[in-house]
Design a protein around this motif. Sequence first.
Motif, PDB file in Angstrom:
ATOM      1  N   PRO A  37       1.026  -1.241   0.117  1.00  0.00           N
ATOM      2  CA  PRO A  37       0.017   0.074   0.265  1.00  0.00           C
ATOM      3  C   PRO A  37       0.829   1.251  -0.145  1.00  0.00           C
ATOM      4  N   GLU A  38       2.090   1.236   0.465  1.00  0.00           N
ATOM      5  CA  GLU A  38       2.830   2.340   0.748  1.00  0.00           C
ATOM      6  C   GLU A  38       3.265   3.057  -0.856  1.00  0.00           C
ATOM      7  N   THR A  39       3.274   2.004  -1.601  1.00  0.00           N
ATOM      8  CA  THR A  39       3.506   2.389  -3.184  1.00  0.00           C
ATOM      9  C   THR A  39       2.396   3.007  -3.745  1.00  0.00           C
ATOM     10  N   TYR A  40       1.109   3.008  -3.294  1.00  0.00           N
ATOM     11  CA  TYR A  40      -0.053   3.500  -4.027  1.00  0.00           C
ATOM     12  C   TYR A  40       0.246   4.897  -4.258  1.00  0.00           C
ATOM     13  N   LEU A  42      -0.959   7.887  -4.176  1.00  0.00           N
ATOM     14  CA  LEU A  42      -2.073   8.728  -3.464  1.00  0.00           C
ATOM     15  C   LEU A  42      -2.576   9.780  -4.199  1.00  0.00           C
ATOM     16  N   LYS A 236      -2.216  -5.584  -9.426  1.00  0.00           N
ATOM     17  CA  LYS A 236      -0.674  -5.824  -8.928  1.00  0.00           C
ATOM     18  C   LYS A 236       0.346  -4.811  -9.144  1.00  0.00           C
ATOM     19  N   CYS A 239      -3.043  -0.470  -7.909  1.00  0.00           N
ATOM     20  CA  CYS A 239      -3.489  -0.767  -6.748  1.00  0.00           C
ATOM     21  C   CYS A 239      -4.709  -1.605  -6.946  1.00  0.00           C
TER      22      CYS A 239
ATOM     23  N   LEU B  53      -9.694   9.520   1.222  1.00  0.00           N
ATOM     24  CA  LEU B  53      -8.153   9.103   0.874  1.00  0.00           C
ATOM     25  C   LEU B  53      -7.378   9.708   2.320  1.00  0.00           C
ATOM     26  N   LYS B  58      -4.139   4.547   2.211  1.00  0.00           N
ATOM     27  CA  LYS B  58      -3.828   3.291   1.360  1.00  0.00           C
ATOM     28  C   LYS B  58      -4.869   2.396   1.725  1.00  0.00           C
ATOM     29  N   ALA B  59      -5.437   2.182   2.869  1.00  0.00           N
ATOM     30  CA  ALA B  59      -6.607   0.850   2.960  1.00  0.00           C
ATOM     31  C   ALA B  59      -7.520   1.127   2.004  1.00  0.00           C
ATOM     32  N   LEU B  61      -7.228   1.922  -1.086  1.00  0.00           N
ATOM     33  CA  LEU B  61      -6.992   1.412  -2.266  1.00  0.00           C
ATOM     34  C   LEU B  61      -6.510  -0.123  -2.255  1.00  0.00           C
ATOM     35  N   SER B  62      -6.648  -0.778  -1.183  1.00  0.00           N
ATOM     36  CA  SER B  62      -6.324  -2.234  -1.137  1.00  0.00           C
ATOM     37  C   SER B  62      -7.494  -2.962  -1.445  1.00  0.00           C
ATOM     38  N   TYR B  63      -7.527  -4.260  -1.319  1.00  0.00           N
ATOM     39  CA  TYR B  63      -8.669  -5.209  -1.294  1.00  0.00           C
ATOM     40  C   TYR B  63      -9.645  -4.775  -0.081  1.00  0.00           C
TER      41      TYR B  63
END
Lengths: 396, 396
Positions: A37-40, A42, A236, A239, B53, B58-59, B61-63
């Motif tokens: 997630p830190e790579t998303y 934002l 992958k 995000c 956001l 980041k949560a 943008l995760s599953y």
Amino acid sequence: MRYATRMDCLEDKSLLSVMEIQETDDMILFTGGFPSPETYPLEEITDAFIKTLEREGKAALSYCSTSGHKPLREVIRHRMKRIFDLDYNLDEVIITSGSQQGLDMSAMLFINKGDVVLFETPSYLGAVSALRAHEAQLVAIPTDRQGLELNALKQALDQYGDKVKMIYVNPDFQNPTGRSWSEQRRIEFMEMISQYDVAVLEDAAYSELAYDNKPQKPLSYYDKKGQVVYIGTFSKTFCPGLRVAWLCARGEMMQKYLVLKNAADLSSSAIAQMQMAYYLTHYDLDAHIAKISRLYKHRRDVMAKAIKENFPEEIQFVLPAGGLFIWLELPVDYDTRKLLPIAMENKVAFVPGTAFYPNASRSNEMRLNFSNMKDEDLVKGIRILANVTKRFMKER
Amino acid sequence: MRYATRMDCLEDKSLLSVMEIQETDDMILFTGGFPSPETYPLEEITDAFIKTLEREGKAALSYCSTSGHKPLREVIRHRMKRIFDLDYNLDEVIITSGSQQGLDMSAMLFINKGDVVLFETPSYLGAVSALRAHEAQLVAIPTDRQGLELNALKQALDQYGDKVKMIYVNPDFQNPTGRSWSEQRRIEFMEMISQYDVAVLEDAAYSELAYDNKPQKPLSYYDKKGQVVYIGTFSKTFCPGLRVAWLCARGEMMQKYLVLKNAADLSSSAIAQMQMAYYLTHYDLDAHIAKISRLYKHRRDVMAKAIKENFPEEIQFVLPAGGLFIWLELPVDYDTRKLLPIAMENKVAFVPGTAFYPNASRSNEMRLNFSNMKDEDLVKGIRILANVTKRFMKER
């Protein structure tokens, strides 16, 4: 209540419980199958959202067409040409809600109850669920380090004959082993299956996450008869939260996919698709992928080093050249399903290897995700897991 | 390629082509089934996105978990209690990607090839697609102005016996007729079906769009045995673009839905769910619905007036007390499928009534959407359609 018989085929809830763990728990999770997630990006995503609403206005909040947002499909098409040398027309590319939906629709398109799917093994358990939900009979085809074992494949094709409707494969940095098929194997595979009236489902979820070499040519590249259905995703490389993926198929087959997509959910989110299209045209996904690839390569190396230093020698793995997983092999007589609860008591979780075998034929392996964690947690988690494993192996 | 037999059941592409028209064309479209884009609260949605956001990072943008974002499910649960007096626990509510996915999963949960679904008729053609995609045999149960005809229902229940797995109904301002079941009919229906081991799929897509009276109690309210699966959505009251809907079911049934949701697409978009939760807690959806209800009521009246003024007297309709449609009836020997291409040449489109009958048993009706257009276009479109219809009726 009297349920459909398919429900009897879906008893294995491993993936489901893995998904449910993630939201609630605080342990070191090697269970994930997603980017870190830190790579998303934002800020870029926020910008894409705002710009999309400014430009597209209310259209972004309405239904999209069933095939998906055209400009997004265009960008994807050109991207596939540039990176993989794949030629698809615009109407051969549609958007799906995650690649899981592409798997589900593919099962629907080809599978009658009891039909055979030849299934690269071990492989993605989400594909197992999608296929089982339509009562496919999954026949495991083993792999070696070059890819699917062609002798076993030919034997199964001949044994099951007309019952074989589909072959499911995951040729690049596959889930769970991280291995990739060699070029030679790809060519031989496509040559062999072109002799049969069978569809190939090529799951390309990890194809762009190449850390040591350039991405390889997909099976679809060698497809002369339109047998391959190619499934790609941004989950992958970018995000997973936007749930934007795509599916490519040729000619009349795509018409049928459209009918199924419509029955499944009418259309995917318009705004998510427009946002993704905006990102792809205004930012540099290639640069983003290069950046995360460097990070994941580093994490892969940290985890590999920690494994070598902490696990007993008889525990084996092959360093993957891409993807998100290291596949750890215990001696054959140990069952990692029994190890999991002990590991979880010690605040470490992994996915037992059995989950990746449609018939639970092996149970001595585990899948470890390395993309999703800082170095110190990677090392700490591996140390705990190694200790727990050693005790587990002694006590048995 | 050899496809699954289900594809033979999905020949009717009416909905699909309707969806494909919308993105490309400039004619007056009475085909839609969605709220008016000008009502979408663009600023609030943008705000909700940015705040989401900022807060969730980041949560978002995760599953998401397979069951869906908990705070959203909580808000939905409380909302259903407040508006409809429905009692559901948190784990009896899950999020789906549009209510179409809830229909698809329901077909998957109950239907083996050839099983019978008793189908309120005329009714939503997306439900027809979802059920046919799983090879259900759809048996049309007619409706009168109070709701489903219970004599016909009982006859079908007894005739098809154990083959009946599900009853599909759309009791509030239903698609396509705009009619609602009376309270009495709801009570009698639930009493009758409680004698049978059969599930009821209650599609509540339009339930909150009540223009003349308060929303009624859903069938689920009268459900003592846990037979009802309740499907709700924000697509009609808010906007369809986020693809956020929900499904409620009791006890073990919900466990099975979760397995299917996981197989279908792992999870719905996290950010869309969080955004929706933020909107629901920081803004006033009730006020929004009150506002759009006033607007749609006005448009309903404009369309009704234009129909009365322009169409010949023998063309009938009942003024709907809510929802998005007026259902127009030509004399029985006319086929609106033949009228459609002529109307489209004149730049007006509607959905032919046949699409809403699983067995195409009637063809003299058409569905007109009134929510989606300015007064002048409503009037202009109805005038064109009336002229075209008059010529069509004369020429035949």
